[in-house]
Every structure is written in C-alpha cells, then in structure tokens.
Design a protein around this motif. Structure first.
Motif, PDB file in Angstrom:
ATOM      1  N   VAL A  19       0.846  -1.201   0.000  1.00 23.58           N
ATOM      2  CA  VAL A  19       0.000   0.000   0.000  1.00 23.58           C
ATOM      3  C   VAL A  19       0.883   1.255   0.000  1.00 23.58           C
ATOM      4  O   VAL A  19       0.659   2.200  -0.765  1.00 23.58           O
ATOM      5  CB  VAL A  19      -0.966  -0.018   1.215  1.00 23.58           C
ATOM      6  CG1 VAL A  19      -1.603   1.341   1.443  1.00 23.58           C
ATOM      7  CG2 VAL A  19      -2.035  -1.090   1.008  1.00 23.58           C
ATOM      8  N   VAL A  20       1.927   1.246   0.818  1.00 26.16           N
ATOM      9  CA  VAL A  20       2.840   2.403   0.871  1.00 26.16           C
ATOM     10  C   VAL A  20       3.538   2.576  -0.476  1.00 26.16           C
ATOM     11  O   VAL A  20       3.602   3.691  -1.022  1.00 26.16           O
ATOM     12  CB  VAL A  20       3.883   2.221   2.011  1.00 26.16           C
ATOM     13  CG1 VAL A  20       4.905   3.345   1.994  1.00 26.16           C
ATOM     14  CG2 VAL A  20       3.175   2.153   3.360  1.00 26.16           C
ATOM     15  N   VAL A  30      -7.020   0.542  -3.049  1.00 28.18           N
ATOM     16  CA  VAL A  30      -8.332   0.275  -2.445  1.00 28.18           C
ATOM     17  C   VAL A  30      -8.151  -1.042  -1.686  1.00 28.18           C
ATOM     18  O   VAL A  30      -7.975  -2.092  -2.296  1.00 28.18           O
ATOM     19  CB  VAL A  30      -9.428   0.137  -3.531  1.00 28.18           C
ATOM     20  CG1 VAL A  30     -10.760  -0.255  -2.904  1.00 28.18           C
ATOM     21  CG2 VAL A  30      -9.551   1.424  -4.336  1.00 28.18           C
ATOM     22  N   ILE A  31      -8.145  -0.944  -0.364  1.00 29.48           N
ATOM     23  CA  ILE A  31      -7.796  -2.110   0.455  1.00 29.48           C
ATOM     24  C   ILE A  31      -9.032  -2.954   0.774  1.00 29.48           C
ATOM     25  O   ILE A  31     -10.079  -2.425   1.139  1.00 29.48           O
ATOM     26  CB  ILE A  31      -7.160  -1.650   1.789  1.00 29.48           C
ATOM     27  CG1 ILE A  31      -5.903  -0.813   1.530  1.00 29.48           C
ATOM     28  CG2 ILE A  31      -6.858  -2.825   2.700  1.00 29.48           C
ATOM     29  CD1 ILE A  31      -5.368  -0.092   2.766  1.00 29.48           C
ATOM     30  N   VAL A  32      -8.859  -4.269   0.630  1.00 27.36           N
ATOM     31  CA  VAL A  32      -9.868  -5.215   1.099  1.00 27.36           C
ATOM     32  C   VAL A  32      -9.174  -6.135   2.096  1.00 27.36           C
ATOM     33  O   VAL A  32      -8.133  -6.717   1.776  1.00 27.36           O
ATOM     34  CB  VAL A  32     -10.446  -6.033  -0.082  1.00 27.36           C
ATOM     35  CG1 VAL A  32     -11.131  -7.293   0.425  1.00 27.36           C
ATOM     36  CG2 VAL A  32     -11.435  -5.204  -0.872  1.00 27.36           C
ATOM     37  N   ASP A  33      -9.721  -6.224   3.303  1.00 28.02           N
ATOM     38  CA  ASP A  33      -9.096  -7.080   4.319  1.00 28.02           C
ATOM     39  C   ASP A  33     -10.171  -7.492   5.309  1.00 28.02           C
ATOM     40  O   ASP A  33     -10.956  -6.648   5.744  1.00 28.02           O
ATOM     41  CB  ASP A  33      -7.982  -6.283   5.035  1.00 28.02           C
ATOM     42  CG  ASP A  33      -6.996  -7.182   5.753  1.00 28.02           C
ATOM     43  OD1 ASP A  33      -5.809  -7.153   5.410  1.00 28.02           O
ATOM     44  OD2 ASP A  33      -7.423  -7.933   6.670  1.00 28.02           O
ATOM     45  N   ASN A  34     -10.203  -8.777   5.667  1.00 27.14           N
ATOM     46  CA  ASN A  34     -11.250  -9.212   6.616  1.00 27.14           C
ATOM     47  C   ASN A  34     -10.727  -9.243   8.053  1.00 27.14           C
ATOM     48  O   ASN A  34     -11.363  -9.817   8.929  1.00 27.14           O
ATOM     49  CB  ASN A  34     -11.838 -10.580   6.205  1.00 27.14           C
ATOM     50  CG  ASN A  34     -10.833 -11.702   6.372  1.00 27.14           C
ATOM     51  OD1 ASN A  34      -9.681 -11.483   6.749  1.00 27.14           O
ATOM     52  ND2 ASN A  34     -11.255 -12.922   6.089  1.00 27.14           N
ATOM     53  N   LEU A  43      -4.415   0.381   9.752  1.00 23.19           N
ATOM     54  CA  LEU A  43      -4.944   1.359   8.806  1.00 23.19           C
ATOM     55  C   LEU A  43      -4.559   2.783   9.222  1.00 23.19           C
ATOM     56  O   LEU A  43      -4.080   3.575   8.414  1.00 23.19           O
ATOM     57  CB  LEU A  43      -6.468   1.223   8.702  1.00 23.19           C
ATOM     58  CG  LEU A  43      -7.131   2.176   7.721  1.00 23.19           C
ATOM     59  CD1 LEU A  43      -6.628   1.941   6.296  1.00 23.19           C
ATOM     60  CD2 LEU A  43      -8.652   2.045   7.759  1.00 23.19           C
ATOM     61  N   GLU A  44      -4.738   3.040  10.494  1.00 24.87           N
ATOM     62  CA  GLU A  44      -4.425   4.372  11.030  1.00 24.87           C
ATOM     63  C   GLU A  44      -2.922   4.670  10.862  1.00 24.87           C
ATOM     64  O   GLU A  44      -2.532   5.767  10.465  1.00 24.87           O
ATOM     65  CB  GLU A  44      -4.838   4.309  12.495  1.00 24.87           C
ATOM     66  CG  GLU A  44      -4.574   5.480  13.378  1.00 24.87           C
ATOM     67  CD  GLU A  44      -4.590   4.946  14.823  1.00 24.87           C
ATOM     68  OE1 GLU A  44      -3.620   5.194  15.528  1.00 24.87           O
ATOM     69  OE2 GLU A  44      -5.557   4.232  15.197  1.00 24.87           O
ATOM     70  N   ARG A  45      -2.082   3.663  11.101  1.00 25.57           N
ATOM     71  CA  ARG A  45      -0.638   3.874  10.933  1.00 25.57           C
ATOM     72  C   ARG A  45      -0.279   4.062   9.463  1.00 25.57           C
ATOM     73  O   ARG A  45       0.590   4.848   9.111  1.00 25.57           O
ATOM     74  CB  ARG A  45       0.130   2.708  11.564  1.00 25.57           C
ATOM     75  CG  ARG A  45       0.144   2.818  13.093  1.00 25.57           C
ATOM     76  CD  ARG A  45       0.966   1.754  13.749  1.00 25.57           C
ATOM     77  NE  ARG A  45       0.232   0.534  13.980  1.00 25.57           N
ATOM     78  CZ  ARG A  45       0.572  -0.662  13.525  1.00 25.57           C
ATOM     79  NH1 ARG A  45       1.660  -0.809  12.802  1.00 25.57           N
ATOM     80  NH2 ARG A  45      -0.157  -1.719  13.790  1.00 25.57           N
ATOM     81  N   LEU A  46      -0.981   3.321   8.579  1.00 24.88           N
ATOM     82  CA  LEU A  46      -0.733   3.492   7.138  1.00 24.88           C
ATOM     83  C   LEU A  46      -1.109   4.905   6.697  1.00 24.88           C
ATOM     84  O   LEU A  46      -0.425   5.509   5.858  1.00 24.88           O
ATOM     85  CB  LEU A  46      -1.570   2.480   6.345  1.00 24.88           C
ATOM     86  CG  LEU A  46      -0.961   1.112   6.112  1.00 24.88           C
ATOM     87  CD1 LEU A  46      -1.973   0.194   5.447  1.00 24.88           C
ATOM     88  CD2 LEU A  46       0.304   1.208   5.261  1.00 24.88           C
ATOM     89  N   LEU A  54      -7.139   6.568   3.416  1.00 25.26           N
ATOM     90  CA  LEU A  54      -7.143   5.378   2.560  1.00 25.26           C
ATOM     91  C   LEU A  54      -8.512   4.715   2.558  1.00 25.26           C
ATOM     92  O   LEU A  54      -9.217   4.734   3.576  1.00 25.26           O
ATOM     93  CB  LEU A  54      -6.084   4.386   3.048  1.00 25.26           C
ATOM     94  CG  LEU A  54      -4.629   4.880   2.949  1.00 25.26           C
ATOM     95  CD1 LEU A  54      -3.701   3.993   3.776  1.00 25.26           C
ATOM     96  CD2 LEU A  54      -4.161   4.915   1.499  1.00 25.26           C
ATOM     97  N   SER A  55      -8.877   4.123   1.413  1.00 25.42           N
ATOM     98  CA  SER A  55     -10.140   3.372   1.344  1.00 25.42           C
ATOM     99  C   SER A  55      -9.871   1.956   1.802  1.00 25.42           C
ATOM    100  O   SER A  55      -8.961   1.299   1.263  1.00 25.42           O
ATOM    101  CB  SER A  55     -10.651   3.307  -0.092  1.00 25.42           C
ATOM    102  OG  SER A  55     -10.693   4.579  -0.642  1.00 25.42           O
ATOM    103  N   CYS A  56     -10.646   1.482   2.760  1.00 29.84           N
ATOM    104  CA  CYS A  56     -10.445   0.119   3.262  1.00 29.84           C
ATOM    105  C   CYS A  56     -11.800  -0.529   3.527  1.00 29.84           C
ATOM    106  O   CYS A  56     -12.666   0.082   4.162  1.00 29.84           O
ATOM    107  CB  CYS A  56      -9.619   0.175   4.545  1.00 29.84           C
ATOM    108  SG  CYS A  56      -9.253  -1.447   5.213  1.00 29.84           S
TER     109      CYS A  56
END
Ligand code: UFG
Length: 347
Positions: A19-20, A30-34, A43-46, A54-56
C-alpha cells in the motif's frame, strides 16, 4: 486521475508495505481485508505514514457479491491479491479450510475482478511451490511440486490465474510473484510484521527472544548439507518485495508482457544460513541471544535460494537491501511496536 488498485490482504505484513509503495508510485490503493490476521491500528498507521486517507473495506474474498458491489463503486484497473492463510503446519491439519479460503477465495475474487472489466492481476505466490528440490538456486521453469496443502493452494491459484487469463474472452493479464523469505520492516518503523498468532518464522522468533517474550531460540537442525549445517534461505527485504509488486503492476498495465501469464521469483539470490541470521542480529544488538540446537523441523528443506535473473530482466527490478538492513529495520520496528504497547496483549 490515479489508477485505482485493489489490494486484498492490504492490512497484512506484505500488503501494508505494498500500500505504501503504491501511494509512492502515484497509484490509489483500495484495500480489502477481513482482519483475520491484522490489527485494527494498521490502517491508522498506514494513513499516518502515507499522509492520505485510505479506502479500506472489510470484505472476505469468498464474498463474490460483496466484491462485485465494491468494484462497481470503486472501479480498479489493477489487483494485487495477497489475502490468504499462510501457516504450513496449520494447512496440514486443516486442509479444507486452506483450499476454501485460499483457492475458493481466489476464484471468487478473480471472477469478480474480470467481470468488472478486468485488468492487471499480480498474485502473491511462494517459493514453496517448488517443493523439496535439490538445486543451488531455483529458476521459474523448474517443476512446480509443492509438498503441503499451503503450497498446493499457491500452485493451484497460479494455475487458476494462468488458465483464466489465457481464455479467449479474458479481460485480465496475470503475474505470479514467487516470494522467497520476506523479512524486515519499513524504515519508518511505523509498519512491520505483526502476527496475531504465535509466529513460525525465523525473524519474528528471533525478535521475540531478543525482547524477552521467548526464553530461547531453537535452531532446527545442524546436520543439513550446507556450509555450517543449518538451513539456508534467501531473505528478501519487505520494502524491496513491495516495490517489485508495483513494478510488476506498472509493466502489466503498460502491456509489457507478451504472455498473458508469467511467474517470477522474488529473491536476492544471496544465501544465508540460520547461524548467519542469528549472528547478524547479535551484531545489531551487541549481545548474544540465548539459543539451543534442536531437531530438524518436519517439512523443512536444506536450501531455498532464488535465481532472481528473470525478475531483473522482465521487470527491471532487483532487491537493493541486504541482511543488515533487514535485521536493523526488523529490530527498529520491534522497538516501536513495543513502545506503542502493540505486543502487550500477546505476553
Ligand atoms: N528456523 C529455525 N528456528 C526457528 C524458526 C526457523 O532454525 O525457530 C529455521 C528453519 O529451519 C529454516 C529457516 O530458519 O531453515 C527459515 O525458516 P522460516 O520458518 O523463517 O522460513 P521457511 O523457509 O521455513 O518458510 C518460508 C515461508 C513459508 C513457505 C516456506 C516454504 O515463510 O510461507 O518458506 O519452504 F511456505
């Protein structure tokens, strides 16, 4: 407008670094993660690291309808597919869970992506697809013969992807990246390897010993046919690995491959033994780490080293960071993770 790239498993160890690298190269991930193996704080750190919102989306890759709806809302030109279960031992104990999640999930995801218009697909494969092979270094045209269900899932997904993109009406092109041993962390120490479950791999285990979360390190065998008798691997810095994904995507999107499907090794080509990795940590820490000699771990091979020349020729990519950087960055990340209390709940 920047190209949108769907990243499954984008909150995981390799995914977060991808992502970075995507943001740095001007793409919009566009992140997809379960969240099955990622902490909520990633996410917050990214976002802090990339300076972007970021879209997650919390979608399981087996949820084809959910993916379809997402791709209608967020049309993506590329896909980096990393979401998977990855523990070899667990895959032997629970094979159906692995085939369902890894293979079933990939079929559902590829289908949804191609149906939405298709594009460039980069798949996270593994050197484990080569199985137990006696060779100084491994080349992409060596036989694919995995020895455990996890490796089988990677080989099967490669095949699914290859068959899909070779079909007459396919709208996608595919590239499988066969990782050797990813290690290290981003040099900001804001993201790094952060397994929710007990780690199985050498680097995170050494880190646990170094921070006192584990009493000692066990070296799994000293009677291998290697220079010092311990297992030899090709460790690759996770930032180099992430940059290879972005290169791969860029080459695919610009129509840079003749074949619809290609598989490439991602390694450095430089072998290091278990003892050499421990010595590198001890040099970084300026202290000895408690260690003991144990039996061979079932399923381990003596040597697993890449011939990285095809990735160099076809992507114009080569790994730039060596063992010292992997150890330094893994250690800095461990310091930051502990400072933030990320690992307290595990103790
Ligand atoms: N090792 C130890 N002690 C430990 C952990 C590991 O001596 O506590 C040794 C292993 O025996 C091996 C080397 O360190 O020689 C590297 O082991 P890892 O577990 O870090 O990595 P592997 O090469 O076994 O595993 C990697 C990937 C898997 C993949 C596998 C294929 O992590 O996803 O390669 O062989 F399936």
């Amino acid at each position: 407008m920047a190209n949108k790239i769907l990243v499954t498993g984008g909150l995981g160890y390799i995914g977060s670094h991808c992502v970075v690298a995507l943001c740095e190269a001007g793409y919009e991930p566009v992140i997809v993660d379960n969240h099955s193996n990622a902490r909520a704080s990633v996410l917050e750190r990214l976002e802090r690291l990339t300076g972007r919102e970021l879209s997650c989306f919390d979608i399981d890759i087996r949820n084809r309808a959910g993916l379809e709806t997402l791709l209608q809302r967020e049309p993506c030109q590329g896909l980096i597919h990393l979401a998977a279960f990855k523990a070899v031992g667990e895959s032997v104990a629970q094979p159906l869970r692995y085939y369902d999640n890894n293979v079933g999930g990939s079929v559902s995801l590829f289908d949804a992506f191609d149906a939405a218009g298709g594009g460039a697909i980069v798949f996270s494969s593994s050197a484990t697809v080569y199985g137990d092979v006696e060779a100084k270094s491994l080349h992409e045209n060596m036989p694919v013969q995995p020895t455990n269900p996890y490796g089988q899932t990677k080989a099967m997904i490669e095949q699914v992807l290859a068959d899909m993109v070779r079909a007459r009406d396919a709208r996608s092109r595919g590239l499988a990246l066969r990782y050797f041993n990813p290690a290290g962390a981003h040099d900001s120490a804001i993201i790094g390897e952060d397994p929710k479950d007990a780690p199985n791999n050498l680097f995170p285990i050494i880190v646990q010993v170094a921070v006192g979360q584990r009493e000692r390190l066990t070296i799994f065998g000293e009677d291998y046919d290697t220079p010092d008798g311990t297992g030899v691997r090709d460790y690759i810095h996770v930032v180099d690995l992430a940059q290879a994904h972005v290169k791969a995507l860029t080459v695919l999107l610009s129509g840079g491959f003749d074949a619809p499907f290609t598989a490439l090794n991602l390694g450095t080509g430089t072998p290091y033994s278990v003892r050499e990795v421990i010595a590198a940590f001890e040099a970084e820490l300026s202290r000895k780490l408690p260690q003991t000699m144990g039996e061979r771990r079932p399923g381990d091979v003596a040597t697993l080293v890449a011939d990285p020349s095809a990735a160099m020729a076809q992507l114009g990519w080569r790994a730039e960071r060596g063992l010292e950087a992997m150890v330094r960055d893994a250690w800095r990340w461990a310091g930051a993770a502990r400072q933030w209390g990320l690992w307290d709940e595990d103790t």
